[in-house]
Each structure stands twice: as structure tokens, then as C-alpha cells.
Write a protein that holds these residues in place. Structure first.
Motif, short mmCIF file in Angstrom:
data_model
loop_
_atom_site.label_atom_id
_atom_site.label_comp_id
_atom_site.label_asym_id
_atom_site.label_seq_id
_atom_site.Cartn_x
_atom_site.Cartn_y
_atom_site.Cartn_z
N ASP A 104 0.85 -1.19 0.00
CA ASP A 104 0.00 0.00 0.00
C ASP A 104 0.89 1.25 0.00
O ASP A 104 1.65 1.47 0.94
CB ASP A 104 -0.88 -0.03 1.26
CG ASP A 104 -1.82 1.17 1.34
OD1 ASP A 104 -1.84 2.00 0.41
OD2 ASP A 104 -2.53 1.26 2.36
N ILE A 105 0.78 2.05 -1.06
CA ILE A 105 1.62 3.26 -1.12
C ILE A 105 0.82 4.51 -0.77
O ILE A 105 1.34 5.62 -0.84
CB ILE A 105 2.25 3.44 -2.52
CG1 ILE A 105 1.16 3.71 -3.58
CG2 ILE A 105 3.10 2.25 -2.91
CD1 ILE A 105 1.71 4.37 -4.85
N SER A 106 -0.45 4.33 -0.36
CA SER A 106 -1.32 5.50 -0.23
C SER A 106 -0.89 6.46 0.87
O SER A 106 -1.22 7.63 0.84
CB SER A 106 -2.77 5.05 -0.01
OG SER A 106 -2.88 4.39 1.23
N ARG A 107 -0.16 5.94 1.85
CA ARG A 107 0.21 6.81 2.97
C ARG A 107 1.58 7.45 2.79
O ARG A 107 2.05 8.19 3.65
CB ARG A 107 0.16 6.03 4.27
CG ARG A 107 -1.25 5.54 4.58
CD ARG A 107 -1.30 4.62 5.79
NE ARG A 107 -2.52 3.82 5.75
CZ ARG A 107 -2.82 2.86 6.61
NH1 ARG A 107 -2.00 2.56 7.60
NH2 ARG A 107 -3.95 2.18 6.50
N ALA A 108 2.24 7.12 1.71
CA ALA A 108 3.57 7.71 1.48
C ALA A 108 3.42 9.21 1.23
O ALA A 108 2.45 9.66 0.61
CB ALA A 108 4.24 7.05 0.28
#
Lengths: 384, 384
Positions: B93-97
Motif C-alpha cells: 500500500d503506497i497511499s500513505r507515502a
């Protein structure tokens, strides 16, 4: 070292070892045959020199050689949408290809940039191999297939080609597979048995000396077939060999990564005859290539003769000048025994790509050498 | 040659030269610094050894090294759909980067097979770099983007990373870029100026000794920055170096092409914590990885201690036996000065992957050596 200067840097670096530089079924035999120079191609070892650059060249053009081209990986595309996927990958119309046929298919991306220039082997409408140059075409195929939700399976099968090249290649391969091989036409393939193993055998290969590529699909068979070639070919003066930089330039063969890459389109590298914008085919870079054709290209890969009797390895593009103006770069070069001087490819600006244009090439260690433009392929030289 | 046996074949092959094995902006400096061993990584030269395998190792763990990792190519993804494309490529999951963050992102294909394990650099929601291991991720990105008709531009920008690694790396990089570098946290990056040139500087690198990667975006700057590192670091005993096989195994770092490849899924190589099937994200191999998680894996990459004080280069998987039964293969190995014996990775069958399992490893030239399984990463050894 002088003998192999055209393909080894003057610093003669060693190649590191590791599984990332994969060995082939033939590597041990290649080492035993005295190969000391390798490159890495599709993450796999590619032997380069055996008895010496010049000796290997003459031997290839006179006798028959066995080449470890296991690094020529296959991208297998199977399934209901296989033909559709292969067509989307190439600007060449593949619709008329028949089972048993090989086809040279330039692959282009969405910008018309070259992805690779493999030979396609068509087994059926639902089964193709792309026999690739040095880039990970499998990832391009898988990406397209996933994005388009095509019904295909894309994989790298356990296949390591062994090439038999040279004027006596047919005789040697016929001794192994029978006279049926003589009936295989150029760029056609057949399934023939060797010691009970059915193998795909194509009349093809990365030289202009004629020959075959045997698609060995069993690791354990590799050394046995290698040995059989040498046993059967003693009186033919069979020897180990490899794709040869000088011979392939003489023959007009291009090398992905050397002479062109993803930054080039097919029009720049003389592949316009394979850009079938006039056919009703659907491929990824169609719109981009139509636009490029419309506006024309501003640089083009041409042949050059270079006035030199020795040349180092072309590790970086050699700058090309007209007067003091930089007009391009040499991408590959070698001294040709057949032409008696240096020959090479150069990406040249439109202003200086005409036949006969006089140029200077700045060669490391040699200074500026005189050169002149010639069309590709090179005109047949006097016999060597 | 004994000194560098863990990364050079006993046959010590030479590496052929040609544009297909691209040089970096630092290659001439690397040669001048005495590097004689290279590998090929992303079609580019990667230096391997300078003063010797063991000497380089101790130097890296004590002082500071400058590494030519220009071969660590960037795949730049820009455009309105950039974040969507990057997410489709990875199971993490890269959404919080956030912008300025690096993230280790295993890339998987439609079958859950590993495509690469790059570090993602997020500049913005519409601008990412994937700093890749040795496979053509650009083709995977382009294929997906074309198939899905995403609004993105994918390319390999003109960027050649220079790494500064070792316990004194921060001091050296601070002398070049100022004390701001000390505030860059691990796996974060900033744009800092060097002699007026804004450069991306990340606290990252392929060692466990700490350090930075400087993303040099101007070829002509390369040698100047290389020289500046050596000028500024004399009293720090700065030296040339390279990713080190022994140090990276000690540190638990995996190498694409050596320890795993497209035939492995993330669960087999200890990356399950990056497989975010519980998150609401859309990635290509989602269904395949869910199925693999459901049924469980039958082999797994584990650490092994090998009773040896010398080991050759691991050019092919070394077969692993329990009694006479083959139960796996070693993928990478080296004698560790820190552990005082051989350490390595082995892909092991479920029946024999438990900690402490006694095994035999068949090592070319050494015969069967005793080994035992250990979890990864290796438990901190006694100080070396």
C-alpha cells in the motif's frame, strides 16, 4: 590483447560471477573450449571470443561454428489472444505468417520507441515465441496482457538455443538431424528428433554465413548436443564460435543496445519497411509512428567506412564531425578484413547522412579518423 | 585471485566491451581507482572490487566509501495517473507515502511473481521514481500503462546515483551539502544544492552501514562530484567501494536475480509484510497472491550458516541435501568475517526450513559442507 581489441576494453576488466549472470547449459563446454571473454545478455552469459577475434572471423566465414546463444531467451505467448497480443507489440503485420515461419518483428512502445527486435516463431495462432535481443520483453508482454486483460500466458520457457553457423552448417546439422534439415527454407522451422528428443530447428541465426538455430528445451541435453556437433563435424573443421562483431556489421545486422535502443524509432534505423501503417492492424505505437512518418526523422543510422587498420572497442558513441560541427556518433565499428578498412554504423543528422559525405570520427586513442557515409547494408565487398 | 574468489569465477573471464554494457559518468574514475572487476546491471557497468574483497569489506564497515551505482536506474512515472500506476505495480500500500519519502516496494506480476524490488521515491502524487534492481521495469510500467490507457509518462531519466556508504558517510556528505543532510531521516530525501546544482539526496543505500544516495542528474557533474567526495574526505579515510556481497548478506539484503526472480512470489522470500491484501488497494497480482496466501508456500528463502572458511563464487544454485534427499539450493553465500564462517541464503523446502535444521551444501570444488538453517535477518554477530 591486441587480437581482441575490438570487443574488449583496453583496461580488460574481469567479469564478476553470480547467479544474476546466468550460465547456460553450454557454459562449461564453452569454458573448456578456451573462451575467456564473455558479455552479459538477457541476464545470461554470452561467450565472445575463442581463438582470437580475427581467427574466429575467418573460421566462421570458411567452415562451421557452434555457438552458445542460450542467452537468446524466448518469450512464449500462448492462449486464445496470443496472435492479438503479438500483433499489438509489433508494427509489422503478422497476419500472413504461417505455422513454421520465422518473422523479424520490430517491437515498439507507445511512443514508437524500439523495445526489442526479436525473431517471432509462429507455432499456431495460439502459440508464439519471440526470440529476443537484450531487453526484458517478457515484462512488456505481461504488462500489456495484464492491462488489456488478454487471455494469454506469457513466460520464459526453459529453452536455450544452440546456433550452428557457417558455410558448412547445413552439412553438420544434417548429420545430426538427417537430410530433412536441407528442406527447411530460410526463416522456416521444423520439429526434428535428435536421439529421440523432438527439437525445434530453424534456418536462421545472427550471421550472414547461413546456418541453423536449435532450440534445446532440456538442460541435460545441452552438453550432449554440443559434443555431438563436435564429434560429427571433425572433418568439416567445426569449431566453437560466437556472434561476431565484424561479420555482423559487414552483414548489416543491428544490435539492440549497441546501435539503437528505446530512444530510437524504426524509421531512424532503417526498419521502415516493417512499419505497416497502411495495413489494418492494431499495435501500441501506431499513432506515434504515424506522426513520426508524417513529420520525418532528423537522424538516421547509416553505414560508415573509417580509414583505419585498427580500432578499439566502441564502448561509448564515438563523436562524428563535419568540419568542427558535431553531426552524430558511431554506434559500432570494427576493422573489416573483407573491406580492408574500418566499417561501422553511425547515427547521423539529416544534414550529413547522404552517401559519400566526408566525416571525421573521434576515436579514443586514435584521434580524428577520416570516414565517409555509405548506405546499409554495405555493398558486397571483394572476397576476403 | 584468492582474495576475490567469492565474486569472480575461478576461470576469471574477461568482460567484453560495447555500448550495450553502458558506462556511467563515474566509470573512468572507477577504472582510475583500480577497479578491475565489473558486473553488468540494468545493461550498465557495476564495479565490484577495488582493493580486494576482504579489504573493501572492512573499509566499508569502518570508514566511508563512494559507490558508482549509476546502474541503479530510475523509472520515472509522471502524470495524472502516476499514483494509480505505481499502486497497480506493487502489492504494498503506497497511499500513505508522503512527498520526500522512500518506500521499498516489491513489484509483482499477474501471477504474483516478483518483477523487481525497487525503492520508490515519491516527489508528489503525480511524480514518482522507482530506483530499480536488475530488470527492465520500464517495460512493465509502459506495458501496463498502454494496456490500461493511463495518463502517465514513463521513462528512464538521465540520472546516475552515486552512493556514499559507511559509518562516516554522514560526515562526508554534510561537508558537501551542508548540515541539512543530518536532518534527513532514514528513507527520506531532500533536494539539496551542490555548487549550485539542485540534487536529490536520500538517506538510503544497499548496505547496513548507513549512508546516502545522491541522484546525479547531469552527466558532466559526475566526475566533479566523485572528485569532491575524495577531496573532502581524506581525513575520513574515504575510499572507492561498491555494494559488497558479504556485507549485504550479513545485513539480510536480497538481490534480484541472485536470491529470487520472476519465478518467486513475495511470500517465498520473506516479504509477506509488504503484501497488503487486507488493504483496499488495486494491484495486478492481487488475486494470485491471495490464492498463494490461502494455500501457503512450499519453499522459503532462509539464512544458512555454512561450515567453511573459504567459498567460491555462487554461480549456480548450490544443491542442499538432508541425508541424501535434495531439499533446496543456496542462492548466495560468502565467508563472513563477522560470523567467522560461511553465511548465505537458501531456498528450502518446507520440510527443512526450520531453524537449526542440519543440512549439507554441495559446493563446487569443496564437496559437501555442513550447514544449518537460521532465520533472516541474521542475528547480530559479534563485532568484527
Amino acid at each position: 590483447m591486441q587480437e581482441i581489441s575490438s570487443i574488449v576494453s583496453t583496461s580488460a576488466p574481469l567479469l564478476a560471477a553470480g547467479r544474476r549472470m546466468r550460465r547456460t547449459p553450454y557454459t562449461a563446454r564453452v569454458e573448456a573450449a578456451g573462451c575467456r571473454v564473455f558479455s552479459v545478455y538477457n541476464h545470461m552469459l554470452l561467450p565472445e571470443v575463442f581463438r582470437g577475434d580475427v581467427e574466429d572471423y575467418h573460421h566462421l566465414k570458411t567452415h562451421v561454428q557452434v555457438w552458445d546463444v542460450g542467452c537468446e531467451r524466448q518469450v512464449q505467448i500462448r492462449g486464445r489472444d496470443a496472435a492479438s497480443l503479438v500483433q499489438r507489440m509489433t508494427c509489422r503485420d503478422i497476419s500472413r505468417a504461417v505455422p513454421g515461419q520465422c518473422l523479424y518483428v520490430p517491437l515498439v512502445d507507445e511512443q514508437g520507441g524500439m523495445v526489442n527486435d526479436p525473431v517471432m516463431l509462429k507455432f499456431s495462432d495460439e502459440h508464439f515465441w519471440l526470440s529476443i535481443a537484450d531487453s526484458d520483453v517478457l515484462l512488456w508482454a505481461k504488462g500489456l496482457a495484464a492491462g488489456l486483460r488478454l487471455d494469454v500466458d506469457c513466460r520464459e520457457p526453459a529453452v536455450w538455443p544452440l546456433a550452428v553457423q557457417g558455410p558448412k552448417a547445413e552439412d553438420l546439422v544434417a548429420r545430426l538431424f538427417g537430410d530433412e534439415v536441407r528442406r527447411i527454407r530460410f526463416f522456416r522451422f521444423a520439429t526434428l528428433a535428435w536421439q529421440g528428443h523432438p527439437l525445434t530447428v530453424a534456418r536462421s541465426g545472427w550471421s550472414k554465413q547461413g546456418g541453423f538455430e536449435i532450440y534445446v528445451n532440456d538442460w541435460a541435453l545441452g552438453e550432449r548436443l554440443w559434443d555431438a556437433c563436435f564429434d560429427a563435424g571433425r572433418d568439416l573443421d567445426v569449431g566453437p564460435g560466437a556472434p561476431h562483431n565484424t561479420e555482423r556489421i559487414e552483414g548489416g545486422l543491428l544490435s539492440y543496445g549497441n546501435d539503437f535502443d528505446n530512444g530510437n524509432n524504426p524509421f531512424e534505423i532503417g526498419l521502415e519497411k516493417y512499419v505497416h501503417l497502411d495495413r489494418d492492424i492494431d499495435f501500441v505505437g501506431r499513432r506515434a509512428l504515424a506522426a513520426i512518418r508524417e513529420r520525418g526523422v532528423t537522424r538516421r543510422l547509416m553505414g560508415v567506412f573509417i580509414e583505419a587498420m585498427q580500432l578499439p572497442a566502441c564502448e561509448q558513441g564515438w563523436p562524428v564531425f563535419a568540419e568542427e560541427q558535431r553531426v552524430g556518433e558511431v554506434t559500432s565499428a570494427s576493422v573489416s578484413p573483407a573491406f580492408g578498412e574500418g566499417i561501422g554504423y553511425a547515427m547521423l543528422d539529416r544534414s550529413h547522412w547522404n552517401e559519400g559525405t566526408a566525416l571525421d570520427v573521434l576515436v579514443p586513442g586514435e584521434g580524428k579518423l577520416r570516414a565517409r557515409v555509405t548506405p546499409l547494408p554495405f555493398i558486397a565487398p571483394r572476397p576476403s
